[in-house]
Design a protein around this motif. Structure first.
Motif, PDB file in Angstrom:
ATOM      1  N   MET A   5      14.584   4.266  -1.107  1.00 39.27           N
ATOM      2  CA  MET A   5      13.989   2.960  -0.839  1.00 39.27           C
ATOM      3  C   MET A   5      14.736   1.867  -1.599  1.00 39.27           C
ATOM      4  O   MET A   5      14.964   1.985  -2.799  1.00 39.27           O
ATOM      5  CB  MET A   5      12.511   2.953  -1.258  1.00 39.27           C
ATOM      6  CG  MET A   5      11.551   3.546  -0.247  1.00 39.27           C
ATOM      7  SD  MET A   5       9.831   3.471  -0.811  1.00 39.27           S
ATOM      8  CE  MET A   5       9.673   5.070  -1.587  1.00 39.27           C
ATOM      9  N   GLN A   6      15.079   0.821  -0.891  1.00 37.50           N
ATOM     10  CA  GLN A   6      15.737  -0.315  -1.528  1.00 37.50           C
ATOM     11  C   GLN A   6      14.819  -1.529  -1.636  1.00 37.50           C
ATOM     12  O   GLN A   6      15.006  -2.375  -2.505  1.00 37.50           O
ATOM     13  CB  GLN A   6      16.995  -0.691  -0.745  1.00 37.50           C
ATOM     14  CG  GLN A   6      18.079   0.380  -0.784  1.00 37.50           C
ATOM     15  CD  GLN A   6      19.337  -0.062  -0.085  1.00 37.50           C
ATOM     16  OE1 GLN A   6      19.300  -0.922   0.797  1.00 37.50           O
ATOM     17  NE2 GLN A   6      20.463   0.515  -0.462  1.00 37.50           N
ATOM     18  N   LYS A   7      13.810  -1.603  -0.750  1.00 37.51           N
ATOM     19  CA  LYS A   7      12.854  -2.702  -0.826  1.00 37.51           C
ATOM     20  C   LYS A   7      11.474  -2.194  -0.424  1.00 37.51           C
ATOM     21  O   LYS A   7      11.069  -2.283   0.736  1.00 37.51           O
ATOM     22  CB  LYS A   7      13.269  -3.867   0.070  1.00 37.51           C
ATOM     23  CG  LYS A   7      12.388  -5.101  -0.161  1.00 37.51           C
ATOM     24  CD  LYS A   7      12.935  -6.340   0.491  1.00 37.51           C
ATOM     25  CE  LYS A   7      12.093  -7.554   0.118  1.00 37.51           C
ATOM     26  NZ  LYS A   7      12.583  -8.797   0.723  1.00 37.51           N
ATOM     27  N   PRO A   8      10.734  -1.641  -1.375  1.00 37.29           N
ATOM     28  CA  PRO A   8       9.405  -1.112  -1.068  1.00 37.29           C
ATOM     29  C   PRO A   8       8.325  -2.195  -1.036  1.00 37.29           C
ATOM     30  O   PRO A   8       8.497  -3.286  -1.594  1.00 37.29           O
ATOM     31  CB  PRO A   8       9.154  -0.140  -2.220  1.00 37.29           C
ATOM     32  CG  PRO A   8       9.946  -0.701  -3.354  1.00 37.29           C
ATOM     33  CD  PRO A   8      11.153  -1.359  -2.752  1.00 37.29           C
ATOM     34  N   LEU A   9       7.223  -1.854  -0.389  1.00 33.73           N
ATOM     35  CA  LEU A   9       6.015  -2.677  -0.407  1.00 33.73           C
ATOM     36  C   LEU A   9       4.988  -1.951  -1.262  1.00 33.73           C
ATOM     37  O   LEU A   9       4.631  -0.805  -0.979  1.00 33.73           O
ATOM     38  CB  LEU A   9       5.471  -2.869   1.006  1.00 33.73           C
ATOM     39  CG  LEU A   9       4.112  -3.590   1.120  1.00 33.73           C
ATOM     40  CD1 LEU A   9       4.245  -5.048   0.708  1.00 33.73           C
ATOM     41  CD2 LEU A   9       3.562  -3.490   2.540  1.00 33.73           C
ATOM     42  N   LEU A  10       4.524  -2.598  -2.326  1.00 33.52           N
ATOM     43  CA  LEU A  10       3.513  -2.018  -3.208  1.00 33.52           C
ATOM     44  C   LEU A  10       2.125  -2.427  -2.743  1.00 33.52           C
ATOM     45  O   LEU A  10       1.815  -3.618  -2.655  1.00 33.52           O
ATOM     46  CB  LEU A  10       3.737  -2.483  -4.649  1.00 33.52           C
ATOM     47  CG  LEU A  10       2.613  -2.187  -5.655  1.00 33.52           C
ATOM     48  CD1 LEU A  10       2.382  -0.686  -5.803  1.00 33.52           C
ATOM     49  CD2 LEU A  10       2.915  -2.820  -7.013  1.00 33.52           C
ATOM     50  N   LEU A  11       1.280  -1.432  -2.453  1.00 33.53           N
ATOM     51  CA  LEU A  11      -0.128  -1.661  -2.123  1.00 33.53           C
ATOM     52  C   LEU A  11      -0.958  -1.182  -3.308  1.00 33.53           C
ATOM     53  O   LEU A  11      -0.893  -0.012  -3.686  1.00 33.53           O
ATOM     54  CB  LEU A  11      -0.529  -0.884  -0.866  1.00 33.53           C
ATOM     55  CG  LEU A  11       0.243  -1.184   0.415  1.00 33.53           C
ATOM     56  CD1 LEU A  11      -0.267  -0.304   1.559  1.00 33.53           C
ATOM     57  CD2 LEU A  11       0.121  -2.650   0.794  1.00 33.53           C
ATOM     58  N   THR A  12      -1.739  -2.073  -3.898  1.00 34.88           N
ATOM     59  CA  THR A  12      -2.469  -1.724  -5.114  1.00 34.88           C
ATOM     60  C   THR A  12      -3.785  -2.481  -5.211  1.00 34.88           C
ATOM     61  O   THR A  12      -3.918  -3.594  -4.680  1.00 34.88           O
ATOM     62  CB  THR A  12      -1.616  -2.025  -6.359  1.00 34.88           C
ATOM     63  OG1 THR A  12      -2.393  -1.760  -7.536  1.00 34.88           O
ATOM     64  CG2 THR A  12      -1.152  -3.479  -6.385  1.00 34.88           C
ATOM     65  N   LEU A  13      -4.745  -1.892  -5.907  1.00 38.45           N
ATOM     66  CA  LEU A  13      -6.017  -2.561  -6.175  1.00 38.45           C
ATOM     67  C   LEU A  13      -5.956  -3.400  -7.450  1.00 38.45           C
ATOM     68  O   LEU A  13      -6.820  -4.237  -7.679  1.00 38.45           O
ATOM     69  CB  LEU A  13      -7.142  -1.525  -6.302  1.00 38.45           C
ATOM     70  CG  LEU A  13      -7.479  -0.716  -5.053  1.00 38.45           C
ATOM     71  CD1 LEU A  13      -8.562   0.307  -5.363  1.00 38.45           C
ATOM     72  CD2 LEU A  13      -7.922  -1.622  -3.914  1.00 38.45           C
ATOM     73  N   GLU A  14      -4.959  -3.140  -8.299  1.00 36.88           N
ATOM     74  CA  GLU A  14      -4.863  -3.852  -9.578  1.00 36.88           C
ATOM     75  C   GLU A  14      -3.441  -4.350  -9.794  1.00 36.88           C
ATOM     76  O   GLU A  14      -2.482  -3.580  -9.701  1.00 36.88           O
ATOM     77  CB  GLU A  14      -5.261  -2.931 -10.738  1.00 36.88           C
ATOM     78  CG  GLU A  14      -6.707  -2.477 -10.686  1.00 36.88           C
ATOM     79  CD  GLU A  14      -7.086  -1.610 -11.867  1.00 36.88           C
ATOM     80  OE1 GLU A  14      -6.770  -1.997 -13.016  1.00 36.88           O
ATOM     81  OE2 GLU A  14      -7.690  -0.550 -11.650  1.00 36.88           O
ATOM     82  N   TYR A  15      -3.341  -5.634 -10.089  1.00 37.03           N
ATOM     83  CA  TYR A  15      -2.040  -6.227 -10.389  1.00 37.03           C
ATOM     84  C   TYR A  15      -2.291  -7.550 -11.103  1.00 37.03           C
ATOM     85  O   TYR A  15      -3.386  -8.120 -11.027  1.00 37.03           O
ATOM     86  CB  TYR A  15      -1.233  -6.453  -9.099  1.00 37.03           C
ATOM     87  CG  TYR A  15       0.253  -6.577  -9.336  1.00 37.03           C
ATOM     88  CD1 TYR A  15       1.012  -5.462  -9.665  1.00 37.03           C
ATOM     89  CD2 TYR A  15       0.891  -7.808  -9.255  1.00 37.03           C
ATOM     90  CE1 TYR A  15       2.373  -5.562  -9.902  1.00 37.03           C
ATOM     91  CE2 TYR A  15       2.255  -7.926  -9.491  1.00 37.03           C
ATOM     92  CZ  TYR A  15       2.991  -6.797  -9.813  1.00 37.03           C
ATOM     93  OH  TYR A  15       4.337  -6.899 -10.052  1.00 37.03           O
TER      94      TYR A  15
END
Length: 320
Positions: free
Chosen positions: A1-11
Motif C-alpha cells: 500500500m502506498q496510500k491507505p485510507l484509515l477508518l477509525t473510531l478514535e483520532y
C-alpha cells in the motif's frame, strides 16, 4: 500500500492512547494516509456501519487510495472484509486489546473477528499481551506484528518552568507529588490508590496526589477522597499542561485492575513519565509490564497494601 485510507473510531483531536497511537502511525508512514473518523457516520442500530460504506468509498476514490487501514475491528472490519471480497482491496488491521476482549462472549462476533483477521494482509498489535489474545479466536499470535506506540520528542526543558508554575498555582510548592494521568474509569484503579494513601500519609503527611483526566468515575472518586485536602482533581487538560504535571511530579502511578471484560493493551503515559525521568508504578496487567519495562515497579492488581508500600518506596527514593 502506498496510500491507505484509515477508518477509525478514535483520532485526534480526541484524547487517549489509541488516538495518539494512530496519529503516530500516520506520521511515520512512508506515504500519504487519508483518515475517516468513523463515529461520525455510524447508525445507532445494527448494522451501524452501513452509512460508513458510502463515505469511505467516496473518500477512497477521491483520495486515490490503494488499501485500507482499520482500527477497531468491529464494526469497521466488516467493511474491510466486504471490500476484500468485492474489490480485492488489501487491508491492515490495528488491534489495541479491548477490541479483542469484548467480542469473546458472542459466537457471532467471534466468528467475524476471526474471519476479518484471517483475510487481513497485515495485523498490527500494540503489545505482545494483545497478540496473546488471538488464541481466543483460534489464531496464533505469530500472525500479528507488534508495533509499540511511538513516543514523540518532548522538549523537557520547556516544561520545567511550567511545572514549577503549576506547583505554585495549586499551593503545592515543594511538597512531594504523586501523579496519575488517565481516563477516570473503574478499570484504571484510581480508587485503589486513594484507599492506599492513608498508610502513606502516616509517613509522608505532606504528599499530594494529583489526578489528571476526566470520566464516569469522577464523582465516586471525589466522594472517596472528600475528607482529604491533599488530593487534587484537575479534570481534562491540554497536552502542554499534562507534560507540565509530568515535569512537576515526583512519582507517576497508574495501576489498572485485572478485568475479564476490559483490557489494558499498553500505556503510552508510562513511557512519557519515564522520558521526564520519573519513577513509575504500574500493575501486572495486560501490556502494562511491556510499557513500564525494567526501570519501573510492578505490583499485583488490586493490592492496596502493595500499593502503599510501592508509593512509599518510590517517594522516598529507595529503589529496589
Amino acid at each position: 500500500m502506498q496510500k491507505p485510507l484509515l477508518l477509525t473510531l478514535e483520532y485526534l483531536p480526541q484524547h487517549g492512547g489509541i488516538a495518539k497511537y494512530l496519529e503516530s502511525e500516520v506520521k511515520h508512514f512512508n506515504g500519504d494516509v487519508a483518515v475517516v473518523k468513523a463515529q461520525n457516520y455510524l447508525m445507532p442500530l445494527w448494522p451501524q456501519w452501513l452509512p460508513l460504506i458510502w463515505k469511505a468509498k467516496s473518500m477512497f476514490d477521491k483520495s486515490q487510495c490503494d488499501g485500507l487501514w482499520v482500527s477497531h475491528i468491529l464494526p469497521i472490519g466488516y467493511i474491510a472484509l466486504m471490500w476484500k471480497w468485492t474489490f480485492k482491496t488489501p487491508y491492515r488491521v490495528y488491534l489495541h486489546g479491548l477490541d479483542l476482549v469484548r467480542p469473546r462472549k458472542s459466537l457471532w462476533k467471534r466468528f467475524w473477528v476471526k474471519k476479518i483477521l484471517q483475510n487481513a494482509d497485515e495485523v498490527i498489535v500494540n503489545s505482545k499481551a494483545t497478540a496473546e489474545l488471538l488464541c481466543h479466536y483460534e489464531l496464533d499470535s505469530s500472525i500479528a506484528r507488534v508495533q509499540y506506540p511511538r513516543i514523540k520528542s518532548i522538549e523537557i526543558e520547556k516544561y520545567r518552568s511550567l511545572g514549577k508554575e503549576l506547583r505554585q498555582k495549586h499551593g503545592i510548592d515543594d511538597k512531594p507529588i504523586l501523579l496519575t494521568i488517565s481516563r477516570l474509569v473503574k478499570r484504571k484503579g484510581i480508587d485503589l490508590v486513594i484507599r492506599a494513601l492513608p498508610m502513606v500519609w502516616k509517613q509522608i503527611p505532606d504528599l499530594v496526589y494529583v489526578v489528571v483526566g476526566d470520566g464516569e468515575e469522577i464523582d465516586n472518586l471525589r466522594l472517596l477522597s472528600k475528607d482529604q485536602n491533599n488530593v487534587i482533581f484537575t479534570g481534562s487538560v491540554s497536552e502542554d499542561e499534562k507534560y507540565s504535571w509530568l515535569s512537576a511530579c515526583d512519582v507517576f502511578i497508574l495501576t489498572p485492575r485485572d478485568d475479564e471484560d476490559d483490557f489494558e493493551g499498553y500505556g503510552i503515559v508510562y513511557k512519557e513519565a519515564q522520558i521526564f525521568g520519573k519513577p513509575v508504578i504500574g500493575s501486572k496487567v495486560g501490556g502494562v509490564p511491556e510499557a513500564v519495562g525494567d526501570k519501573g515497579m510492578l505490583i499485583g492488581p488490586s493490592n492496596v497494601d502493595a500499593l502503599s508500600k510501592a508509593i512509599l518506596t518510590k517517594i522516598k527514593g529507595d529503589h529496589p
